[in-house]
Design a protein around this motif. Structure first.
Motif, PDB file in Angstrom:
ATOM      1  N   THR A 135       0.834  -1.204   0.000  1.00 50.83           N
ATOM      2  CA  THR A 135       0.000   0.000   0.000  1.00 50.83           C
ATOM      3  C   THR A 135       0.866   1.252   0.000  1.00 50.83           C
ATOM      4  OG1 THR A 135      -1.799  -1.137   1.157  1.00 50.83           O
ATOM      5  CG2 THR A 135      -1.765   1.273   1.269  1.00 50.83           C
ATOM      6  N   LEU A 136       1.893   1.267   0.840  1.00 49.28           N
ATOM      7  CA  LEU A 136       2.825   2.399   0.840  1.00 49.28           C
ATOM      8  C   LEU A 136       3.512   2.535  -0.513  1.00 49.28           C
ATOM      9  CD1 LEU A 136       4.526   2.056   4.351  1.00 49.28           C
ATOM     10  CD2 LEU A 136       2.918   3.834   3.620  1.00 49.28           C
ATOM     11  N   LEU A 137       3.882   1.404  -1.097  1.00 47.32           N
ATOM     12  CA  LEU A 137       4.555   1.447  -2.389  1.00 47.32           C
ATOM     13  C   LEU A 137       3.639   2.017  -3.468  1.00 47.32           C
ATOM     14  CD1 LEU A 137       7.220   0.673  -3.749  1.00 47.32           C
ATOM     15  CD2 LEU A 137       6.255  -1.592  -4.195  1.00 47.32           C
ATOM     16  N   ALA A 138       2.352   1.654  -3.429  1.00 52.24           N
ATOM     17  CA  ALA A 138       1.401   2.154  -4.422  1.00 52.24           C
ATOM     18  C   ALA A 138       1.157   3.650  -4.271  1.00 52.24           C
ATOM     19  CB  ALA A 138       0.076   1.403  -4.293  1.00 52.24           C
ATOM     20  N   ARG A 139       1.337   4.178  -3.053  1.00 48.12           N
ATOM     21  CA  ARG A 139       1.118   5.599  -2.808  1.00 48.12           C
ATOM     22  C   ARG A 139       2.376   6.436  -3.021  1.00 48.12           C
ATOM     23  NH1 ARG A 139      -2.595   5.520   2.753  1.00 48.12           N
ATOM     24  NH2 ARG A 139      -4.437   4.553   1.816  1.00 48.12           N
TER      25      ARG A 139
ATOM     26  N   PRO B 197      12.479   5.373  -8.736  1.00 45.66           N
ATOM     27  CA  PRO B 197      11.830   4.060  -8.599  1.00 45.66           C
ATOM     28  C   PRO B 197      12.316   3.331  -7.347  1.00 45.66           C
ATOM     29  CG  PRO B 197      12.633   4.401 -10.842  1.00 45.66           C
ATOM     30  CD  PRO B 197      13.196   5.515 -10.023  1.00 45.66           C
ATOM     31  N   TRP B 198      11.382   2.701  -6.675  1.00 47.58           N
ATOM     32  CA  TRP B 198      11.739   1.942  -5.470  1.00 47.58           C
ATOM     33  C   TRP B 198      12.395   0.624  -5.882  1.00 47.58           C
ATOM     34  CZ3 TRP B 198      12.352   3.398  -0.714  1.00 47.58           C
ATOM     35  CH2 TRP B 198      12.427   2.446   0.308  1.00 47.58           C
ATOM     36  N   PRO B 199      13.546   0.284  -5.309  1.00 49.83           N
ATOM     37  CA  PRO B 199      14.246  -0.946  -5.715  1.00 49.83           C
ATOM     38  C   PRO B 199      13.391  -2.198  -5.490  1.00 49.83           C
ATOM     39  CG  PRO B 199      15.679   0.458  -4.403  1.00 49.83           C
ATOM     40  CD  PRO B 199      14.297   1.041  -4.297  1.00 49.83           C
ATOM     41  N   ALA B 200      13.304  -3.022  -6.509  1.00 47.00           N
ATOM     42  CA  ALA B 200      12.504  -4.242  -6.398  1.00 47.00           C
ATOM     43  C   ALA B 200      13.066  -5.185  -5.356  1.00 47.00           C
ATOM     44  CB  ALA B 200      12.435  -4.935  -7.766  1.00 47.00           C
ATOM     45  N   TRP B 201      14.383  -5.144  -5.158  1.00 45.65           N
ATOM     46  CA  TRP B 201      14.975  -6.078  -4.193  1.00 45.65           C
ATOM     47  C   TRP B 201      14.560  -5.746  -2.765  1.00 45.65           C
ATOM     48  CZ3 TRP B 201      18.213  -4.802  -0.182  1.00 45.65           C
ATOM     49  CH2 TRP B 201      18.858  -3.560  -0.233  1.00 45.65           C
ATOM     50  N   ARG B 202      14.256  -4.475  -2.501  1.00 45.46           N
ATOM     51  CA  ARG B 202      13.781  -4.135  -1.159  1.00 45.46           C
ATOM     52  C   ARG B 202      12.378  -4.702  -0.927  1.00 45.46           C
ATOM     53  NH1 ARG B 202      17.367  -1.275   1.620  1.00 45.46           N
ATOM     54  NH2 ARG B 202      18.597   0.400   0.649  1.00 45.46           N
ATOM     55  N   THR B 203      11.534  -4.615  -1.944  1.00 48.76           N
ATOM     56  CA  THR B 203      10.200  -5.208  -1.837  1.00 48.76           C
ATOM     57  C   THR B 203      10.302  -6.715  -1.648  1.00 48.76           C
ATOM     58  OG1 THR B 203       9.308  -3.466  -3.276  1.00 48.76           O
ATOM     59  CG2 THR B 203       7.963  -5.438  -2.967  1.00 48.76           C
ATOM     60  N   ALA B 204      11.200  -7.345  -2.402  1.00 49.60           N
ATOM     61  CA  ALA B 204      11.390  -8.792  -2.266  1.00 49.60           C
ATOM     62  C   ALA B 204      11.892  -9.139  -0.868  1.00 49.60           C
ATOM     63  CB  ALA B 204      12.381  -9.285  -3.322  1.00 49.60           C
ATOM     64  N   ALA B 205      12.756  -8.302  -0.301  1.00 54.63           N
ATOM     65  CA  ALA B 205      13.259  -8.547   1.048  1.00 54.63           C
ATOM     66  C   ALA B 205      12.132  -8.492   2.070  1.00 54.63           C
ATOM     67  CB  ALA B 205      14.343  -7.527   1.398  1.00 54.63           C
ATOM     68  N   TRP B 206      11.216  -7.530   1.905  1.00 44.19           N
ATOM     69  CA  TRP B 206      10.083  -7.423   2.826  1.00 44.19           C
ATOM     70  C   TRP B 206       9.175  -8.647   2.723  1.00 44.19           C
ATOM     71  CZ3 TRP B 206       8.886  -4.141   6.722  1.00 44.19           C
ATOM     72  CH2 TRP B 206       7.590  -4.214   7.237  1.00 44.19           C
ATOM     73  N   VAL B 207       8.875  -9.057   1.510  1.00 45.68           N
ATOM     74  CA  VAL B 207       8.022 -10.233   1.326  1.00 45.68           C
ATOM     75  C   VAL B 207       8.689 -11.468   1.933  1.00 45.68           C
ATOM     76  CG1 VAL B 207       6.990 -11.769  -0.393  1.00 45.68           C
ATOM     77  CG2 VAL B 207       6.880  -9.292  -0.708  1.00 45.68           C
ATOM     78  N   ALA B 208       9.996 -11.613   1.725  1.00 45.73           N
ATOM     79  CA  ALA B 208      10.717 -12.757   2.294  1.00 45.73           C
ATOM     80  C   ALA B 208      10.663 -12.723   3.817  1.00 45.73           C
ATOM     81  CB  ALA B 208      12.162 -12.763   1.806  1.00 45.73           C
ATOM     82  N   GLY B 209      10.855 -11.540   4.405  1.00 41.65           N
ATOM     83  CA  GLY B 209      10.786 -11.435   5.857  1.00 41.65           C
ATOM     84  C   GLY B 209       9.398 -11.744   6.391  1.00 41.65           C
ATOM     85  N   ALA B 210       8.360 -11.250   5.702  1.00 40.35           N
ATOM     86  CA  ALA B 210       6.988 -11.506   6.133  1.00 40.35           C
ATOM     87  C   ALA B 210       6.648 -12.992   6.041  1.00 40.35           C
ATOM     88  CB  ALA B 210       6.015 -10.687   5.292  1.00 40.35           C
ATOM     89  N   LEU B 211       7.064 -13.639   4.957  1.00 42.58           N
ATOM     90  CA  LEU B 211       6.789 -15.065   4.799  1.00 42.58           C
ATOM     91  C   LEU B 211       7.571 -15.901   5.804  1.00 42.58           C
ATOM     92  CD1 LEU B 211       6.647 -15.416   0.901  1.00 42.58           C
ATOM     93  CD2 LEU B 211       4.749 -15.253   2.534  1.00 42.58           C
ATOM     94  N   THR B 212       8.775 -15.448   6.154  1.00 44.48           N
ATOM     95  CA  THR B 212       9.549 -16.156   7.176  1.00 44.48           C
ATOM     96  C   THR B 212       8.849 -16.082   8.526  1.00 44.48           C
ATOM     97  OG1 THR B 212      11.621 -15.668   6.021  1.00 44.48           O
ATOM     98  CG2 THR B 212      11.779 -16.265   8.343  1.00 44.48           C
TER      99      THR B 212
END
Length: 256
Positions: free
Chosen positions: A20-24, A31-46
């Motif tokens: 949601t923050l990224l969409a806003r 551009p927001w680095p895609a690897w940071r988004t991937a890091a957040w998703v990985a942390g959330a799934l962990t």
């Protein structure tokens, strides 16, 4: 209530909030680095994996499962959640009033104290010492409410410690590299010592099962892996900040 709900809810809230923050994020910003988004998703799934029934149902009577929860929630999930720079993302995505409030919180005396690496390390490692070297662990195993508090502490204390040592987010009062690196070394040593103490107590029969020995070993070796990754994150962040000043004096390069 489905036993899968807590983990699924945690993943949905974490990933949904970040996206949601990224969409806003305003179009005019880099551009927001895609690897940071991937890091957040990985942390959330962990974190969600640590709360899934295969671990939560076994953790009450199996030290291996409990230590796996400790490692996933308190050490590995925070690596991804911190590397994702959520505060930096929020500062660029929130309305002006919200961004100012967040900036004020970052400068507050309370956060200055709590986020100091020494204090964060004491809250993190000290909490483990209190849990494992007192009757608290056995009491938590018999109380779902106390277990929830312990798991929340694992995640929050681990996140605070990781953020204080190697976070890429703005932190006006964060000490320099020598202090943070020193705290990391001392905290890693304390974590290893605690794991060895638990192993010795298991061998001496204080906890009585091979599961306790295996859990202590998992804590020791799994902790080493997380601490190595944290050291890499710390040094890589320092290198990214130092490189522009060394290569082209007077030129400021915005860090993503």
């Amino acid at each position: 209530m489905s036993p899968w709900l807590p983990g699924a809810l945690a993943a949905v809230v974490l990933v949904g909030g970040y996206l949601t923050l990224l969409a806003r994020r305003p179009a005019g910003l880099p551009p927001w680095p895609a690897w940071r988004t991937a890091a957040w998703v990985a942390g959330a799934l962990t974190a969600a994996a640590a709360l899934a029934p295969p671990l939560t149902e076994a953790a009450g009577g199996d030290h291996r499962a409990h230590m796996a929860q400790h490692l996933l929630l308190g050490m590995y999930a925070p690596l991804g959640l911190v590397a994702a720079a959520p505060v930096r993302l929020a500062l660029g995505s929130l309305p002006t009033r919200g961004a100012r409030r967040l900036s004020g919180l970052l400068r507050s005396r309370l956060l200055q104290v709590l986020s100091h690496p020494v204090v964060a390390a004491v809250l993190n490692v000290g909490g483990m010492v209190l849990l494992y070297l007192t009757p608290l662990h056995e009491r938590a195993a018999a109380s779902p409410a106390l277990t929830a508090v312990v798991l929340a502490h694992f995640l929050l204390a681990g996140w605070l410690y990781t953020w204080s040592v190697a976070g890429p987010d703005p932190a006006p009062h964060r000490p320099g590299l020598p202090v943070r690196l020193g705290v990391l070394v001392v905290a890693a040593g304390a974590h290893a010592y605690l794991a060895k103490t638990l192993y010795a107590r298991a061998v001496e029969g204080h906890h009585g099962t091979a599961h306790a020995e295996a859990g202590a070993q998992l804590m020791y070796y799994g902790g080493d892996g997380a601490e190595l990754l944290l050291a890499v994150m710390l040094l890589a962040g320092w290198y990214r900040r130092a490189r522009p000043r060394a290569s082209s004096p007077g030129t400021r390069v915005a860090e993503a």
